[in-house]
Design a protein around this motif. Structure first.
Motif, PDB file in Angstrom:
ATOM      1  N   ALA A 106       0.837  -1.204   0.000  1.00 46.19           N
ATOM      2  CA  ALA A 106       0.000   0.000   0.000  1.00 46.19           C
ATOM      3  C   ALA A 106       0.868   1.248   0.000  1.00 46.19           C
ATOM      4  CB  ALA A 106      -0.928  -0.001   1.218  1.00 46.19           C
ATOM      5  N   GLN A 107       1.888   1.232   0.835  1.00 49.14           N
ATOM      6  CA  GLN A 107       2.764   2.403   0.954  1.00 49.14           C
ATOM      7  C   GLN A 107       3.663   2.565  -0.265  1.00 49.14           C
ATOM      8  OE1 GLN A 107       5.158   2.437   4.516  1.00 49.14           O
ATOM      9  NE2 GLN A 107       5.343   4.659   4.502  1.00 49.14           N
ATOM     10  N   ALA A 108       3.876   1.489  -1.020  1.00 51.60           N
ATOM     11  CA  ALA A 108       4.718   1.550  -2.213  1.00 51.60           C
ATOM     12  C   ALA A 108       4.011   2.178  -3.405  1.00 51.60           C
ATOM     13  CB  ALA A 108       5.199   0.143  -2.585  1.00 51.60           C
ATOM     14  N   ALA A 109       2.696   2.372  -3.300  1.00 49.52           N
ATOM     15  CA  ALA A 109       1.946   2.965  -4.407  1.00 49.52           C
ATOM     16  C   ALA A 109       2.392   4.412  -4.639  1.00 49.52           C
ATOM     17  CB  ALA A 109       0.451   2.917  -4.108  1.00 49.52           C
ATOM     18  N   PRO A 110       2.271   4.907  -5.873  1.00 50.58           N
ATOM     19  CA  PRO A 110       2.650   6.292  -6.136  1.00 50.58           C
ATOM     20  C   PRO A 110       1.732   7.268  -5.417  1.00 50.58           C
ATOM     21  CG  PRO A 110       1.574   5.333  -8.052  1.00 50.58           C
ATOM     22  CD  PRO A 110       1.792   4.219  -7.081  1.00 50.58           C
ATOM     23  N   SER A 111       2.274   8.435  -5.099  1.00 55.81           N
ATOM     24  CA  SER A 111       1.453   9.504  -4.533  1.00 55.81           C
ATOM     25  C   SER A 111       1.835  10.825  -5.184  1.00 55.81           C
ATOM     26  CB  SER A 111       1.610   9.598  -3.008  1.00 55.81           C
ATOM     27  OG  SER A 111       2.895  10.055  -2.651  1.00 55.81           O
ATOM     28  N   SER A 112       0.852  11.679  -5.386  1.00 56.94           N
ATOM     29  CA  SER A 112       1.078  12.955  -6.053  1.00 56.94           C
ATOM     30  C   SER A 112       2.138  13.772  -5.312  1.00 56.94           C
ATOM     31  CB  SER A 112      -0.232  13.737  -6.118  1.00 56.94           C
ATOM     32  OG  SER A 112      -0.057  14.985  -6.744  1.00 56.94           O
ATOM     33  N   ILE A 113       3.101  14.291  -6.033  1.00 58.31           N
ATOM     34  CA  ILE A 113       4.241  15.101  -5.577  1.00 58.31           C
ATOM     35  C   ILE A 113       5.012  14.448  -4.429  1.00 58.31           C
ATOM     36  CG2 ILE A 113       3.062  17.230  -6.322  1.00 58.31           C
ATOM     37  CD1 ILE A 113       3.077  17.937  -3.182  1.00 58.31           C
ATOM     38  N   ASN A 114       4.849  13.143  -4.269  1.00 57.30           N
ATOM     39  CA  ASN A 114       5.407  12.428  -3.114  1.00 57.30           C
ATOM     40  C   ASN A 114       4.887  13.022  -1.800  1.00 57.30           C
ATOM     41  OD1 ASN A 114       7.011  10.372  -1.915  1.00 57.30           O
ATOM     42  ND2 ASN A 114       8.649  11.821  -1.500  1.00 57.30           N
ATOM     43  N   GLY A 115       3.664  13.558  -1.859  1.00 55.21           N
ATOM     44  CA  GLY A 115       3.071  14.144  -0.658  1.00 55.21           C
ATOM     45  C   GLY A 115       2.659  13.112   0.370  1.00 55.21           C
ATOM     46  N   GLN A 116       2.495  11.857  -0.085  1.00 56.42           N
ATOM     47  CA  GLN A 116       2.144  10.745   0.807  1.00 56.42           C
ATOM     48  C   GLN A 116       0.931  11.088   1.676  1.00 56.42           C
ATOM     49  OE1 GLN A 116       5.722   8.518   2.279  1.00 56.42           O
ATOM     50  NE2 GLN A 116       6.882  10.200   1.340  1.00 56.42           N
ATOM     51  N   GLN A 117      -0.102  11.623   0.987  1.00 55.90           N
ATOM     52  CA  GLN A 117      -1.298  12.099   1.674  1.00 55.90           C
ATOM     53  C   GLN A 117      -2.349  11.004   1.866  1.00 55.90           C
ATOM     54  OE1 GLN A 117      -0.126  14.609  -0.851  1.00 55.90           O
ATOM     55  NE2 GLN A 117      -0.474  13.018  -2.355  1.00 55.90           N
ATOM     56  N   VAL A 175      -6.902  14.496  -5.166  1.00 57.47           N
ATOM     57  CA  VAL A 175      -5.573  13.891  -5.081  1.00 57.47           C
ATOM     58  C   VAL A 175      -5.561  12.767  -4.052  1.00 57.47           C
ATOM     59  CG1 VAL A 175      -3.230  14.315  -4.227  1.00 57.47           C
ATOM     60  CG2 VAL A 175      -4.219  15.831  -5.937  1.00 57.47           C
ATOM     61  N   ALA A 176      -6.074  13.035  -2.860  1.00 56.20           N
ATOM     62  CA  ALA A 176      -6.048  12.021  -1.802  1.00 56.20           C
ATOM     63  C   ALA A 176      -6.923  10.820  -2.152  1.00 56.20           C
ATOM     64  CB  ALA A 176      -6.491  12.640  -0.480  1.00 56.20           C
ATOM     65  N   SER A 177      -8.047  11.060  -2.830  1.00 52.38           N
ATOM     66  CA  SER A 177      -8.924   9.958  -3.224  1.00 52.38           C
ATOM     67  C   SER A 177      -8.251   9.066  -4.259  1.00 52.38           C
ATOM     68  CB  SER A 177     -10.246  10.509  -3.771  1.00 52.38           C
ATOM     69  OG  SER A 177     -10.951  11.227  -2.778  1.00 52.38           O
ATOM     70  N   VAL A 178      -7.597   9.698  -5.245  1.00 52.50           N
ATOM     71  CA  VAL A 178      -6.865   8.914  -6.243  1.00 52.50           C
ATOM     72  C   VAL A 178      -5.749   8.116  -5.585  1.00 52.50           C
ATOM     73  CG1 VAL A 178      -5.308   9.080  -8.222  1.00 52.50           C
ATOM     74  CG2 VAL A 178      -7.423  10.406  -8.193  1.00 52.50           C
ATOM     75  N   ASP A 179      -4.983   8.776  -4.720  1.00 56.27           N
ATOM     76  CA  ASP A 179      -3.864   8.095  -4.064  1.00 56.27           C
ATOM     77  C   ASP A 179      -4.338   6.962  -3.164  1.00 56.27           C
ATOM     78  OD1 ASP A 179      -2.252   9.820  -5.405  1.00 56.27           O
ATOM     79  OD2 ASP A 179      -1.538  10.916  -3.646  1.00 56.27           O
ATOM     80  N   ALA A 180      -5.459   7.155  -2.476  1.00 54.98           N
ATOM     81  CA  ALA A 180      -6.017   6.073  -1.650  1.00 54.98           C
ATOM     82  C   ALA A 180      -6.435   4.898  -2.526  1.00 54.98           C
ATOM     83  CB  ALA A 180      -7.207   6.586  -0.841  1.00 54.98           C
ATOM     84  N   GLY A 181      -7.019   5.211  -3.699  1.00 56.67           N
ATOM     85  CA  GLY A 181      -7.400   4.149  -4.626  1.00 56.67           C
ATOM     86  C   GLY A 181      -6.209   3.377  -5.154  1.00 56.67           C
ATOM     87  N   LEU A 182      -5.125   4.097  -5.453  1.00 55.38           N
ATOM     88  CA  LEU A 182      -3.913   3.421  -5.912  1.00 55.38           C
ATOM     89  C   LEU A 182      -3.369   2.487  -4.834  1.00 55.38           C
ATOM     90  CD1 LEU A 182      -2.149   6.457  -7.631  1.00 55.38           C
ATOM     91  CD2 LEU A 182      -3.078   4.458  -8.802  1.00 55.38           C
ATOM     92  N   ILE A 232      -3.581  23.926   0.229  1.00 52.65           N
ATOM     93  CA  ILE A 232      -4.164  22.974  -0.715  1.00 52.65           C
ATOM     94  C   ILE A 232      -5.501  22.427  -0.233  1.00 52.65           C
ATOM     95  CG2 ILE A 232      -2.910  20.996   0.239  1.00 52.65           C
ATOM     96  CD1 ILE A 232      -3.856  21.665  -3.466  1.00 52.65           C
ATOM     97  N   THR A 233      -5.699  22.320   1.068  1.00 55.95           N
ATOM     98  CA  THR A 233      -6.959  21.770   1.588  1.00 55.95           C
ATOM     99  C   THR A 233      -8.119  22.741   1.446  1.00 55.95           C
ATOM    100  OG1 THR A 233      -6.122  22.397   3.784  1.00 55.95           O
ATOM    101  CG2 THR A 233      -5.990  20.076   3.176  1.00 55.95           C
ATOM    102  N   ASP A 234      -7.851  23.973   0.970  1.00 55.06           N
ATOM    103  CA  ASP A 234      -8.938  24.881   0.619  1.00 55.06           C
ATOM    104  C   ASP A 234      -9.558  24.500  -0.730  1.00 55.06           C
ATOM    105  OD1 ASP A 234      -8.231  26.237   2.893  1.00 55.06           O
ATOM    106  OD2 ASP A 234      -7.414  27.996   1.870  1.00 55.06           O
ATOM    107  N   SER A 235      -8.855  23.656  -1.494  1.00 57.13           N
ATOM    108  CA  SER A 235      -9.245  23.341  -2.871  1.00 57.13           C
ATOM    109  C   SER A 235      -9.786  21.929  -2.994  1.00 57.13           C
ATOM    110  CB  SER A 235      -8.029  23.512  -3.794  1.00 57.13           C
ATOM    111  OG  SER A 235      -8.305  22.993  -5.085  1.00 57.13           O
ATOM    112  N   ILE A 236     -10.710  21.746  -3.925  1.00 57.76           N
ATOM    113  CA  ILE A 236     -11.229  20.410  -4.243  1.00 57.76           C
ATOM    114  C   ILE A 236     -10.119  19.501  -4.742  1.00 57.76           C
ATOM    115  CG2 ILE A 236     -11.840  21.028  -6.612  1.00 57.76           C
ATOM    116  CD1 ILE A 236     -13.848  18.708  -4.297  1.00 57.76           C
ATOM    117  N   GLU A 237      -9.030  20.102  -5.244  1.00 61.38           N
ATOM    118  CA  GLU A 237      -7.902  19.309  -5.720  1.00 61.38           C
ATOM    119  C   GLU A 237      -7.342  18.414  -4.615  1.00 61.38           C
ATOM    120  OE1 GLU A 237      -4.770  17.953  -8.337  1.00 61.38           O
ATOM    121  OE2 GLU A 237      -6.818  18.672  -8.569  1.00 61.38           O
ATOM    122  N   SER A 238      -7.329  18.897  -3.391  1.00 61.85           N
ATOM    123  CA  SER A 238      -6.789  18.083  -2.298  1.00 61.85           C
ATOM    124  C   SER A 238      -7.615  16.815  -2.104  1.00 61.85           C
ATOM    125  CB  SER A 238      -6.748  18.885  -0.993  1.00 61.85           C
ATOM    126  OG  SER A 238      -8.053  19.211  -0.547  1.00 61.85           O
TER     127      SER A 238
END
Length: 246
Positions: free
Chosen positions: A34-45, A108-115, A99-105
């Motif tokens: 799970a932790q080896a999956a990619p994360s956006s900007i290596n933010g590991q969110q 990003v976290a939803s995609v990374d959780a899915g990965l 970033i948490t003011d934006s829907i982008e956060s």
């Protein structure tokens, strides 16, 4: 094809489990993938809450709308959108967390959780485990947040029940590849005929497994998508610090 691809193509949701524990070694390996999956900007969110306590699993099953297989599974993973770590980084370097003011956060976290979850699914199934993803952790997110003691800037995205299968369910038919693959541009003209044919396929499948009351894919899907089925998500996202204003 290799064994990894065959494992992925053979996926099916498993909701009945043997009374058999999953070893700590396997759980650790699943966390590793799970932790080896990619994360956006290596933010590991993202983070994962590993739940094995029977009482806690029973409460999560109830919060998810009576999904008893959560309680019956020996292990339940909850994948968390986690910007709390970024908040600590912001305080350390004295820069604002915007970033948490934006829907982008949230995206990003939803995609990374899915990965991360897909890595776990593939690894778990390769080890003979059965799984079923649980979006129902967002049904009563305020209660889940309290139960799991989630701090600000975190949010439960999806759960995953894991256990050794007591039986193998049938693989659910998918739409033809023509409805999924689009070359160069989205080809919408072909879809109405494909969906009509798929509804007939699903009608036969649902009858075979004793769920004919769901009728077909179009009816089954729109019975849910005709309303906002998890209305607590937006207000609880805001209360956790995800403003979604930009």
């Amino acid at each position: 094809m290799n064994k990894v691809i065959e494992t992925m193509k053979n996926h099916r949701s498993i909701r009945n489990y043997k009374n058999k524990e999953i070893s700590e070694d396997i759980i650790n390996e699943l966390i590793n993938v799970a932790q080896a999956a990619p994360s956006s900007i290596n933010g590991q969110q993202t983070s994962v809450i590993v739940v094995r306590d029977k009482n806690k699993k029973a409460k999560l099953a109830e919060m998810a709308g009576g999904q008893t297989w959560i309680a019956e599974a020996p292990v339940f993973f909850v994948f968390i959108a986690d910007y709390y770590k970024a908040k600590l980084a912001s305080e350390k370097v004295n820069k604002p967390l915007v970033i948490t003011d934006s829907i982008e956060s949230t995206m990003v976290a939803s995609v990374d959780a899915g990965l991360s979850m897909q890595n776990v699914i593939t690894a778990a199934e390769s080890l003979g485990l059965g799984i079923v993803p649980i979006g129902g952790v967002r049904r009563s997110p305020d209660e889940v947040i309290e139960l799991l003691q989630l701090p600000e800037y975190t949010y439960p995205i999806v759960g995953l029940a894991l256990g050794y299968p007591a039986d193998n369910s049938k693989i659910k038919p998918r739409m033809p590849k023509e409805a999924y693959r689009h070359d160069e541009v989205y080809n919408k003209e072909k879809l109405p005929k494909i969906i009509s044919k798929y509804d007939e396929d699903m009608k036969a499948y649902l009858k075979e497994i004793g769920r004919e009351k769901e009728v077909d894919w179009s009816n089954q899907t729109m019975n849910i998508y005709q309303y906002v089925y998890y209305p607590k998500v937006y207000p609880t996202l805001k209360s956790q610090g995800f403003k979604n204003e930009k």
